[in-house]
Each structure stands twice: as C-alpha cells, then as structure tokens.
Design an enzyme around this catalytic site. Structure first.
Site, PDB file in Angstrom:
ATOM      1  CD  GLU A   1     -25.894 119.136 -16.252  1.00  0.00           C
ATOM      2  OE1 GLU A   1     -26.918 119.342 -15.568  1.00  0.00           O
ATOM      3  OE2 GLU A   1     -25.786 118.184 -17.031  1.00  0.00           O
TER       4      GLU A   1
ATOM      5  CD  GLU B   1     -24.421 114.483 -16.450  1.00  0.00           C
ATOM      6  OE1 GLU B   1     -23.618 114.888 -15.581  1.00  0.00           O
ATOM      7  OE2 GLU B   1     -25.634 114.728 -16.424  1.00  0.00           O
TER       8      GLU B   1
HETATM    9  C1  IDC Z   1     -29.406 113.074 -11.216  1.00  0.00           C
HETATM   10  C2  IDC Z   1     -29.376 111.656 -10.715  1.00  0.00           C
HETATM   11  C3  IDC Z   1     -30.418 111.457  -9.663  1.00  0.00           C
HETATM   12  C4  IDC Z   1     -30.229 112.507  -8.580  1.00  0.00           C
HETATM   13  C5  IDC Z   1     -30.258 113.899  -9.194  1.00  0.00           C
HETATM   14  C6  IDC Z   1     -30.017 115.012  -8.186  1.00  0.00           C
HETATM   15  O1  IDC Z   1     -29.552 110.776 -11.807  1.00  0.00           O
HETATM   16  O2  IDC Z   1     -30.316 110.154  -9.124  1.00  0.00           O
HETATM   17  O3  IDC Z   1     -31.280 112.385  -7.641  1.00  0.00           O
HETATM   18  O4  IDC Z   1     -29.249 113.992 -10.176  1.00  0.00           O
HETATM   19  O5  IDC Z   1     -28.753 114.950  -7.627  1.00  0.00           O
HETATM   20  C7  IDC Z   1     -27.780 116.119 -14.884  1.00  0.00           C
HETATM   21  C8  IDC Z   1     -26.837 116.154 -13.767  1.00  0.00           C
HETATM   22  C9  IDC Z   1     -26.890 114.864 -12.979  1.00  0.00           C
HETATM   23  C10 IDC Z   1     -28.315 114.364 -12.874  1.00  0.00           C
HETATM   24  C11 IDC Z   1     -28.760 113.979 -14.265  1.00  0.00           C
HETATM   25  C12 IDC Z   1     -30.134 113.347 -14.346  1.00  0.00           C
HETATM   26  O6  IDC Z   1     -25.526 116.454 -14.161  1.00  0.00           O
HETATM   27  O7  IDC Z   1     -26.341 115.107 -11.719  1.00  0.00           O
HETATM   28  O8  IDC Z   1     -28.305 113.231 -12.069  1.00  0.00           O
HETATM   29  N1  IDC Z   1     -28.714 115.169 -15.094  1.00  0.00           N
HETATM   30  O9  IDC Z   1     -31.117 114.221 -13.875  1.00  0.00           O
HETATM   31  N2  IDC Z   1     -27.891 117.006 -15.831  1.00  0.00           N
HETATM   32  C13 IDC Z   1     -28.912 116.677 -16.629  1.00  0.00           C
HETATM   33  C14 IDC Z   1     -29.446 115.489 -16.172  1.00  0.00           C
END
Ligand code: IDC
Length: 524
Positions: free
Chosen positions: A362, A450
C-alpha cells in the site's frame, strides 16, 4: 397593555425600515443583504447551526472540522453517537466516521484534528458522501473546470468532480479550488445549503449535458472456476479477468497472514491446511518491510516467507508473496532491496505455477503514481520477468492501493499484471466499487489482495452487511480476494480468537465473528 402595543408597533416599524428578520437579528455580525445572510439565517432557523455565546456568528472565521461535520450531520438528520473523546462534537464525528463520510486517518477519532481548519477537499468529500452520495462527475469535463486540479489529492477526485458537476462547488474567480485551504463559516453554510437543496430534489445527477448518466451496468455474473493449482495450472490475465491455464475465469479466495514477523505462527503447515480445508485456494504472506520486518532482519524473515510459501504450495494453494510496505509508504525508497528480493524469489519459484508476486502492498503518503509507484513497479516487474516469464504480478497504487484509476491512466508495461484494490467494509463502499468497474471497463485486471470486515484501522464493527455486499460484488465479477487477517490479535479484523492454537485443527469456536463469516465465503 397599551405600552406593549406601542413597543411592538415601534419594533415592527424598525424592522421593516431596516429590512431585518428575526433570525439574523440573532447574530450581531451577519450583515443584512450579504451574500451569505439567507443561508446562515435559514440554517439557524432550522437549528442546524448556532452562533457564539456573545451573539456573533463570525462568518469570516475559518470553519473547524468539528463544526463542519456537526452542521453537515444535523443537515443530514443524523443523531449523535457515542464519541470516543470528550469533544463537544465527538458524537457527530463518530457517526460520520461509521457512515464512511471520511476515513479514520483523515480525522483520527482521538480528536486532535477536530478543532483544526478542515481542508476544502475533505469538507467536500464529507458533504457529498453525507448528502449527495450517488452524484458523479465526468472526469474530463469537470477536471477541466478546476485550474489547480493537479493540487488535488487523488483520494478526493470523485467527491470534488461530483461537487462541480452538480454545482455544489463553483470555484473562485480564477477557477481554483484550493483543495488544502480552509473555508470560512459563511462559505461552508453556502455549500451545505446548496447540497441540502439538491438532496431535497432527489440529488442532481450531474452536468446538465449528461443528466441521466446511468451507473455502469453490472456485468453478467462470471462463472469462475474454483479449485487449486493442480486443477488450474498457470494463471493468466486476459483483459480484466484472471484466468486459469485453460483460459477459463478463475477466482482465488483466501486469507492474508498478519505481519509475518509478528504472527508467523499462523503461517505454519497446520494453519494453512486449516484454511485450505475451509475452501480457500490462495494464501497471502504479508511480509512487512518496515516496522521491524524484512528491511530490519532480511534473512530471518525471508526464511519464514519461504517456509510459509512451501506450506501453502503443499496444500495445492496459490500463494502471494507480499512486499508489505505500510509505514514506509514510498516503495521507490527501497527499489534496490525489492529488486534483489524479487529476483531471488522469482528465480526460486520460476517453475511453480502457484506463486504470485505482490510488489508493494500500500503506497501512501506524499507520493504519486507516475512519480514514485510506477517507476518502482516497472523496475520490479522487469526484474521478476527476467526470471519468471509468466508469474502473475500484483501492483499497488497510492492512497493505500485505492488509486487504481491513476494506474489505469498510466499503466505499467508487461503481461499478466493486475492492480490491487484494498478495502475495509466499515470504511469503504460504493465509490471504490464504481472505481473497480471503471478500471475493468478500460481493460485492466483488479485483484483485491487485502480487505477487512472492520474499519480501515483493522478494528471496529464487524461490518458483515457491508462485507457481504462487497463480496457479492466481487463474486459477480469473478474478482479474487484475500481477507485480512489470519491471526489471533485482539482486533475485529482478526479471523482467530485470541489464544487459538496454530498446531490444531480449528472448529467454529476458534474463529471470531469475522473469521466465521469469511471462512463461510471461500465457497467450498
Ligand atoms: C494493521 C494491523 C494492526 C497493525 C497495523 C500496523 O491490523 O494490527 O497494528 O496494521 O502495522 C492495511 C494494511 C495492514 C493493516 C490493515 C488494518 O495493509 O497492514 O494492518 N490495513 O489497519 N491497509 C488498510 C488497512
């Protein structure tokens, strides 16, 4: 009695003389006859806004995010919810966030931005989502009206183009929109009132020349093949569709791991087998690059990735090797590392039809498609192609892999390429679905590598109605997906209950509400 009559007659005369109304008399600084007077007065009468304790309205003061959202919410008839901070408008902001008028990162619910001026592009997005969600603007004709269109963040294109198309926003004398400047309280009232008026008329469909532009027609449902690698073989991209070796549409559905270096225990053979048995035919390995991941401990993390990939291949699953940039939002900051990594992995798996390469999870932050992401993607694609002539490559785009329209306007050169679109059902909705249709209609293939049942922060909800709406949309188009995430972290997007054993078979009791829903949708 007589005295009151005299007083009444006197004030009536005075009012007629000065042309004042009762309501504007309520604000000491709303000038009768000014361009904003009737908007402010009428909105005050409807109790959509209030002035200050000293009786003033302060029309020229820059409006804060909280004020803008509160007035918009009242105009939309929204009652305040349970706010997460003690701020006076937290209840309205909470409702607005839940409704998807803005994303959590635009105005974090902790409240630090609530009293700051709201940028015009965000204000317009909130307004359009709240009051005129179905209005669309034509990209070419509307962007031509905006002299500083290049300043606009891609995330706001749709809302701003729609707002111009229906006349909610008209730009200043120089044709500029000034997307990141604030707007005055008076200006805000005018915009909100215009939007309310149009909403009352049933929403203006757009520019008069194209009054009834229909929503893109949903395509005929795609009959897509399920099954694993032994059944489908090498994948290929034909137009907007992912197909199997025989050229039939194929849909991959499965789980994404959480960060490999944090929750690697759920990328072991047993966990992957558990998802395969539930009907998943793809597994995505999210290898964070930042946050202590691959860039900090490359050898260790790469070993874990290879073990996980081999475990998925052993289950006859497709597997996505995900270069999971997130806090490190600019992929071009680590092009060399990515080229070296993908060269090695593509060499390793060049004969395996199971492996797909996702080269930048992303992209986000102050980057652009054409300036940062595309040049990076082209180099990495070329590096992979030097090893693997046909493995499918998934490419992200700015705004956390939402700006697929920018990629489609300036695509990466190569075969078997797909663009990733990421959504979270509690945050993202119809506008991203429309974007998918638009990009596919241009002949580009989209892979939802995702998505979550939660809000975009991985928490909140779960939003199962919205998730089902999304998955039905994807199913109908034969679009592949991976759900975030296969882990037992205490957040609503996690599929497993805290403490789930990665070395045991899982029953329904092992799965969270999200996990139960997602596992039921693999389509065994
Ligand atoms: C989130 C995880 C969370 C973590 C955070 C930071 O769910 O536990 O603390 O990342 O690392 C994304 C990302 C994905 C995110 C997820 C939800 O690709 O890594 O995971 N998210 O926030 N993009 C949109 C949402």
């Amino acid at each position: 009695m007589k005295r009151y009559n005299i007083l009444f007659a006197f004030s009536l005369c005075l009012c007629l003389l000065l042309g004042c109304t009762t309501a504007n008399a309520a604000f000491s600084d709303v000038e009768p006859g000014s361009w904003y007077e009737s908007a402010v007065t009428q909105m005050a009468e409807k109790q959509l806004l209030t002035g200050y304790a000293d009786g003033s309205f302060r029309p020229n003061q820059t409006i804060s995010a909280a004020e803008f959202v509160a007035i918009t919410a009242r105009t939309a008839g929204t009652t305040p919810g349970q706010g997460q901070s003690g701020h006076w408008a937290a209840g309205y902001l909470q409702r607005a966030l839940e409704a998807g008028w803005y994303d959590w990162d635009e105005l974090p619910p902790t409240g630090e931005g609530y009293d700051q001026p709201i940028p015009r592009q965000l204000a317009v997005k909130i307004l359009m989502k709240a009051l005129l969600p179905s209005v669309r603007g034509d990209y070419n004709s509307e962007s031509a009206k905006i002299s500083d269109f290049s300043q606009l963040n891609g995330r706001y294109y749709e809302a701003v183009l729609a707002a111009y198309a229906c006349g909610v926003v008209q730009g200043d004398a120089s044709g500029a929109f000034r997307p990141t400047s604030g707007l005055s309280r008076a200006e805000a009232c005018i915009l909100i009132q215009r939007a309310e008026k149009l909403a009352g008329e049933g929403g203006n469909p757009g520019t008069p020349e194209q009054p009834s532009q229909p929503d893109p027609k949903p395509p005929e449902p795609v009959t897509s093949i399920r099954g694993g690698v032994s059944e489908n073989g090498w994948l290929q991209v034909k137009g907007a569709q992912l197909c199997n070796q025989a050229g039939q549409p194929v849909a991959l559905r499965g789980m994404s791991s959480h960060g490999l270096h944090w929750f690697g225990q759920f990328t072991n053979a047993q966990s992957i087998q558990n998802t395969a048995r539930a009907g998943a035919n793809v597994f995505r390995i999210a290898m964070y690059t930042g946050e202590g991941g691959y860039l900090s401990q490359p050898e260790q993390v790469k070993r874990q990735l290879i073990a996980a990939a081999d475990a998925a291949i052993a289950q006859d699953m497709y597997v996505i090797l995900d270069w999971h940039i997130l806090s490190d939002g600019d992929p071009s900051a680590h092009t060399q590392e990515a080229v070296a990594f993908f060269t090695e992995l593509a060499q390793r798996y060049k004969d395996s039809p199971a492996v797909l390469y996702e080269i930048c999870n992303e992209p986000n932050g102050g980057i652009s498609w054409s300036g940062n992401v595309k040049p990076y993607a082209q180099q990495v694609v070329n590096a992979i192609r030097a090893q693997s002539p046909q493995g499918v490559i998934l490419i992200g785009s700015p705004t956390w892999s939402q700006d697929i329209h920018q990629a489609a306007a300036d695509p990466v050169v190569g075969e078997n390429l797909m663009y990733t679109l990421h959504f979270y059902a509690g945050t993202h909705g119809q506008d991203l679905r429309d974007r998918i249709d638009a990009v596919r209609a241009q002949g580009f293939a989209v892979f939802v590598s995702e998505w979550g049942t939660s809000r975009a922060d991985g928490n909140g909800g779960v939003f199962l109605t919205e998730s089902a709406q999304w998955l039905d949309f994807l199913d109908q188009r034969g679009i592949s997906w991976c759900n975030w995430s296969l882990c037992d972290k205490n957040e609503t997007s996690a599929a497993l209950r805290p403490g789930t054993n990665p070395n045991a078979q899982w029953g329904p009791e092992s799965l969270t509400e999200s996990g139960q829903f997602v596992f039921s949708r693999f389509g065994k």
